[in-house]
Motif scaffolding. Structure first.
Motif, PDB file in Angstrom:
ATOM      1  N   GLY A  81       0.838  -1.185   0.000  1.00 11.86           N
ATOM      2  CA  GLY A  81       0.000   0.000   0.000  1.00 11.86           C
ATOM      3  C   GLY A  81       0.870   1.231   0.000  1.00 11.86           C
ATOM      4  N   ILE A  82       0.265   2.385  -0.198  1.00 18.06           N
ATOM      5  CA  ILE A  82       1.051   3.608  -0.294  1.00 18.06           C
ATOM      6  C   ILE A  82       1.878   3.832   0.962  1.00 18.06           C
ATOM      7  CG2 ILE A  82       0.908   6.114  -0.425  1.00 18.06           C
ATOM      8  CD1 ILE A  82      -1.387   5.849  -2.255  1.00 18.06           C
ATOM      9  N   ALA A  83       1.249   3.666   2.130  1.00 18.69           N
ATOM     10  CA  ALA A  83       1.947   3.948   3.382  1.00 18.69           C
ATOM     11  C   ALA A  83       3.170   3.066   3.572  1.00 18.69           C
ATOM     12  CB  ALA A  83       0.997   3.776   4.563  1.00 18.69           C
ATOM     13  N   GLY A  84       3.129   1.851   3.050  1.00 15.75           N
ATOM     14  CA  GLY A  84       4.242   0.937   3.231  1.00 15.75           C
ATOM     15  C   GLY A  84       5.058   0.728   1.972  1.00 15.75           C
ATOM     16  N   SER A  85       4.967   1.643   1.026  1.00 22.40           N
ATOM     17  CA  SER A  85       5.628   1.457  -0.262  1.00 22.40           C
ATOM     18  C   SER A  85       7.143   1.519  -0.120  1.00 22.40           C
ATOM     19  CB  SER A  85       5.163   2.534  -1.250  1.00 22.40           C
ATOM     20  OG  SER A  85       5.565   3.815  -0.805  1.00 22.40           O
ATOM     21  N   GLU A  86       7.802   0.762  -0.982  1.00 26.45           N
ATOM     22  CA  GLU A  86       9.251   0.742  -1.007  1.00 26.45           C
ATOM     23  C   GLU A  86       9.738   1.377  -2.306  1.00 26.45           C
ATOM     24  OE1 GLU A  86      10.488  -3.261  -0.502  1.00 26.45           O
ATOM     25  OE2 GLU A  86       9.570  -3.491   1.481  1.00 26.45           O
ATOM     26  N   GLY A  87      10.960   1.884  -2.258  1.00 29.50           N
ATOM     27  CA  GLY A  87      11.533   2.467  -3.459  1.00 29.50           C
ATOM     28  C   GLY A  87      11.261   3.950  -3.593  1.00 29.50           C
ATOM     29  N   VAL A  89       7.488  12.350   6.790  1.00 28.54           N
ATOM     30  CA  VAL A  89       6.376  12.635   7.691  1.00 28.54           C
ATOM     31  C   VAL A  89       6.214  14.142   7.811  1.00 28.54           C
ATOM     32  CG1 VAL A  89       5.466  12.393  10.033  1.00 28.54           C
ATOM     33  CG2 VAL A  89       6.739  10.504   8.977  1.00 28.54           C
ATOM     34  N   LEU A  90       5.001  14.623   7.611  1.00 24.69           N
ATOM     35  CA  LEU A  90       4.687  16.043   7.753  1.00 24.69           C
ATOM     36  C   LEU A  90       3.681  16.238   8.871  1.00 24.69           C
ATOM     37  CD1 LEU A  90       4.245  17.402   4.108  1.00 24.69           C
ATOM     38  CD2 LEU A  90       6.263  17.561   5.575  1.00 24.69           C
ATOM     39  N   GLN A  91       3.867  17.305   9.638  1.00 25.91           N
ATOM     40  CA  GLN A  91       2.908  17.676  10.679  1.00 25.91           C
ATOM     41  C   GLN A  91       2.816  19.187  10.705  1.00 25.91           C
ATOM     42  OE1 GLN A  91       3.566  15.860  14.468  1.00 25.91           O
ATOM     43  NE2 GLN A  91       1.710  16.689  15.371  1.00 25.91           N
ATOM     44  N   ALA A  92       1.621  19.710  10.575  1.00 23.19           N
ATOM     45  CA  ALA A  92       1.418  21.159  10.561  1.00 23.19           C
ATOM     46  C   ALA A  92       1.730  21.760  11.937  1.00 23.19           C
ATOM     47  CB  ALA A  92      -0.022  21.478  10.157  1.00 23.19           C
ATOM     48  N   PRO A  93       2.286  22.995  11.966  1.00 23.37           N
ATOM     49  CA  PRO A  93       2.622  23.820  10.802  1.00 23.37           C
ATOM     50  C   PRO A  93       3.894  23.333  10.094  1.00 23.37           C
ATOM     51  CG  PRO A  93       3.233  24.958  12.817  1.00 23.37           C
ATOM     52  CD  PRO A  93       2.516  23.715  13.249  1.00 23.37           C
ATOM     53  N   VAL A  94       3.813  23.320   8.762  1.00 26.66           N
ATOM     54  CA  VAL A  94       4.909  22.843   7.929  1.00 26.66           C
ATOM     55  C   VAL A  94       5.730  24.043   7.460  1.00 26.66           C
ATOM     56  CG1 VAL A  94       5.515  21.474   5.910  1.00 26.66           C
ATOM     57  CG2 VAL A  94       3.414  20.966   7.170  1.00 26.66           C
ATOM     58  N   GLY A 152       6.987  12.054  -6.530  1.00 27.46           N
ATOM     59  CA  GLY A 152       7.233  10.641  -6.263  1.00 27.46           C
ATOM     60  C   GLY A 152       7.412  10.326  -4.803  1.00 27.46           C
ATOM     61  N   ASP A 153       7.717  11.337  -3.984  1.00 28.79           N
ATOM     62  CA  ASP A 153       7.865  11.097  -2.553  1.00 28.79           C
ATOM     63  C   ASP A 153       6.528  10.703  -1.938  1.00 28.79           C
ATOM     64  OD1 ASP A 153      10.541  11.701  -2.585  1.00 28.79           O
ATOM     65  OD2 ASP A 153      10.305  13.756  -1.869  1.00 28.79           O
ATOM     66  N   VAL A 154       6.571   9.784  -1.003  1.00 23.01           N
ATOM     67  CA  VAL A 154       5.391   9.403  -0.235  1.00 23.01           C
ATOM     68  C   VAL A 154       5.384  10.211   1.050  1.00 23.01           C
ATOM     69  CG1 VAL A 154       4.207   7.542   0.980  1.00 23.01           C
ATOM     70  CG2 VAL A 154       5.337   7.082  -1.204  1.00 23.01           C
ATOM     71  N   VAL A 155       4.290  10.920   1.281  1.00 21.62           N
ATOM     72  CA  VAL A 155       4.164  11.770   2.467  1.00 21.62           C
ATOM     73  C   VAL A 155       3.175  11.130   3.434  1.00 21.62           C
ATOM     74  CG1 VAL A 155       3.351  14.001   3.321  1.00 21.62           C
ATOM     75  CG2 VAL A 155       4.792  13.889   1.281  1.00 21.62           C
ATOM     76  N   ILE A 156       3.574  11.039   4.690  1.00 18.15           N
ATOM     77  CA  ILE A 156       2.707  10.562   5.753  1.00 18.15           C
ATOM     78  C   ILE A 156       2.369  11.758   6.640  1.00 18.15           C
ATOM     79  CG2 ILE A 156       2.400   8.902   7.617  1.00 18.15           C
ATOM     80  CD1 ILE A 156       2.959   7.624   4.885  1.00 18.15           C
ATOM     81  N   GLY A 167      -1.086   8.868  10.177  1.00 11.28           N
ATOM     82  CA  GLY A 167      -0.737   7.899   9.138  1.00 11.28           C
ATOM     83  C   GLY A 167      -1.443   8.132   7.819  1.00 11.28           C
ATOM     84  N   PHE A 168      -1.807   9.379   7.515  1.00  8.05           N
ATOM     85  CA  PHE A 168      -2.506   9.716   6.274  1.00  8.05           C
ATOM     86  C   PHE A 168      -1.478   9.764   5.147  1.00  8.05           C
ATOM     87  CE2 PHE A 168      -6.361  11.802   4.487  1.00  8.05           C
ATOM     88  CZ  PHE A 168      -5.855  12.148   3.252  1.00  8.05           C
ATOM     89  N   ALA A 169      -1.575   8.827   4.194  1.00  7.49           N
ATOM     90  CA  ALA A 169      -0.549   8.675   3.154  1.00  7.49           C
ATOM     91  C   ALA A 169      -1.020   9.226   1.807  1.00  7.49           C
ATOM     92  CB  ALA A 169      -0.174   7.205   3.002  1.00  7.49           C
ATOM     93  N   ALA A 170      -0.122   9.949   1.144  1.00  2.12           N
ATOM     94  CA  ALA A 170      -0.392  10.459  -0.195  1.00  2.12           C
ATOM     95  C   ALA A 170       0.940  10.611  -0.925  1.00  2.12           C
ATOM     96  CB  ALA A 170      -1.137  11.793  -0.134  1.00  2.12           C
TER      97      ALA A 170
END
Length: 510
Positions: free
Chosen positions: A310-316, A321-326, A337-341, A475-478
């Motif tokens: 799944g996106i959250a556990g993607s490899e490669g 990890v982002l937490q507001a305020p960013v 291409g980066d996966v953001v949690i 753990g919201f992945a995009a």
């Protein structure tokens, strides 16, 4: 609730929460087709996980439950007035229980009725037949894919394909162009219902009726069967892929019908439906009002759809990890291409909020904040507390006229949505230091489980989908698909698919 109303309520709940067998098999085939580890494969894994979550929790697969559209065939003498009243009663009950999102909006005042009733909603098509039973089919088609419906008037010039004439080859070009123009905004991989002929109204009606066919059926007209097979093979060579991320599977089904037309008119109407193809049907006993048979359920063994990845556990891909305020520094480090949690506070905002914020202040401080294009399904308990029942992303392109200005005005650092945005937003991301994050369209249960608390709500007068909800997530992945350096995956995929589309310009069906 009488028996017929109860049967319709059950149909609504099952249609909203439990995908039919033929659709599940099409998605399972798509998962096997994509190369493991690609963005498309990761998206399909998340989709599969979401389907199982929705079934287990009996919750909406996608938060946009669309405009309920019923196709009713009943015996001669059946009281259609009473049946329509009972259908509306069932719609109200399903909305109250969070199985349907309140989607009926007054087109003049902008006010949401709150119960899915109003002029023109729900849509109910009645037809008499000679059988002594009632057939009810329900189609829940969300606004994102509804907005990618398209109608052509032949002859016409099509981008990448040239002239489409008044013949079957012209129809072929229109259908391929319909797939191209949808890109990922209609939550691909999707399904097409196509109608050749009719007038502008009956053409679209007939196109939607094609969506009532089974995914695995064969067109009784050999010419149209050949065209369906051609489209399925070649639309999947456009490399648009699931969510518009690129990939081998762009189309999961194509059904084509033809109705007569006026000599002066030659319309090709295309009804695009997302992967969350919610249509079911029942046979109802006209005496008891009870369900005697389910349609689109064959009782066979269903494929495994649970997510192996799944996106959250993607490899490669790099995971951040982002937490507001960013900070702007954090954003400038991200790339496509980066996966953001995401952990922490995010704010929802759709069409009404964007329009409002152009001329007014925000009720909350958005500096360094994260804005989520989402119209959730929400329920309030006896204590007055709100709970998220479904919370997937909405199509972001509608906010293109506003987004860059709002990012600049309020200092927003990240925007979450689906389908990508255009050049104005891309320039704004680069200038003001922000990113666009593509969540998986339709994955309303996957993302609802990430919401740990509803902190509050503003502008509830806009209606539940358009209100500004303040959500604590974990753990919201995009995926970063538009970064702060002027790069856009969506622009790349569209340019690449246009080049591939041009390969189909030469006549095939003449």
């Amino acid at each position: 609730m009488d028996r017929f109303t109860e049967s319709i309520y059950t149909l609504i709940v099952e249609t909203s929460t439990n995908l039919p067998d033929d659709v599940r098999r099409a998605i399972a085939r798509a998962k096997l087709t994509e190369e493991m580890g690609t963005r498309a494969s990761l998206a399909l894994s998340t989709i599969g996980e979401n389907i199982i979550m929705a079934q287990d929790d009996q919750a909406p697969i996608c938060q946009d439950t669309g405009m309920p559209t019923f196709f009713v065939r009943c015996p001669v003498g059946a009281n259609q007035i009473e049946m329509a009243r009972q259908i509306r009663e069932a719609v109200v009950a399903a909305t109250r229980e969070g199985k349907l999102r309140p989607n009926s909006v007054d087109s003049v005042t902008g006010k949401n009725s709150g119960n899915n009733l109003g002029p023109g909603t729900p849509v109910i098509h009645f037809e008499q037949w000679e059988k002594d039973e009632i057939e009810v089919k329900l189609l829940l088609k969300g606004g994102g894919c509804e907005n990618k419906n398209i109608q052509y008037s032949l002859p016409t010039e099509l981008e990448g394909l040239g002239r489409a004439g008044r013949d079957l080859d012209g129809v072929r070009k229109c259908i391929l162009h319909a797939v191209y123009q949808a890109q990922g905004q209609g939550c691909s991989a999707g399904f097409l219902g196509v109608a050749i002929g009719g007038d502008r109204t009956t053409g679209y009606e007939a196109a939607k009726e094609q969506l009532l066919r089974r995914v695995d059926d064969v067109n009784p007209d050999p010419r149209l069967a050949e065209l369906e097979a051609y489209i399925m093979e070649n639309a999947n060579r456009l490399d648009i892929g699931t969510m518009g991320f690129g990939g081998r599977v762009t189309l999961l089904g194509c059904k084509i019908g033809a109705i007569n037309r006026l000599p002066a008119s030659f319309f090709v109407s295309v009804a695009y439906n997302c992967w969350a193809f919610r249509r079911l049907g029942v046979i109802i006993d006209p005496v008891t009002g009870g369900i005697t048979q389910w349609l689109y359920r064959d009782g066979g063994e269903l494929p495994e759809l649970g997510a192996a990845e799944g996106i959250a556990g993607s490899e490669g891909s790099r995971r951040v990890v982002l937490q507001a305020p960013v900070s702007e520094e954090q954003i400038r480090e991200l790339k496509v291409g980066d996966v953001v949690i995401i952990d922490g506070l995010i704010h929802t905002g759709r069409d009404a909020l964007h329009k409002y914020l152009m001329d007014h202040d925000s009720p909350v401080d958005l500096r360094g904040g994260i804005l989520y294009h989402c119209g959730p399904v929400m329920l309030q308990d006896d204590k007055g507390e709100w709970h998220v029942k479904a919370a997937g992303p909405t199509t972001s392109s509608r906010e293109e006229p506003y987004q860059a200005d709002i990012i600049k005005k309020f200092g927003i650092r990240a925007v979450i949505g689906k389908g990508g945005m255009g050049p104005k937003t891309l320039a704004g991301l680069k200038e003001f230091g922000a990113v666009y994050l593509n969540a998986i369209g339709g994955a309303a249960q996957y993302y609802a489980r990430c919401v740990k608390k509803v902190e509050g709500v503003d502008f509830l007068e806009f209606g539940i989908p358009e209100a500004m909800w303040h959500l604590q997530v974990e753990g919201f992945a995009a995926i970063v698909t538009m970064d702060a350096h002027g790069n856009s995956l969506h622009a790349e995929v569209q340019q690449r698919s246009l080049a591939k589309l041009a390969e189909f310009a030469d006549p095939v069906f003449v």
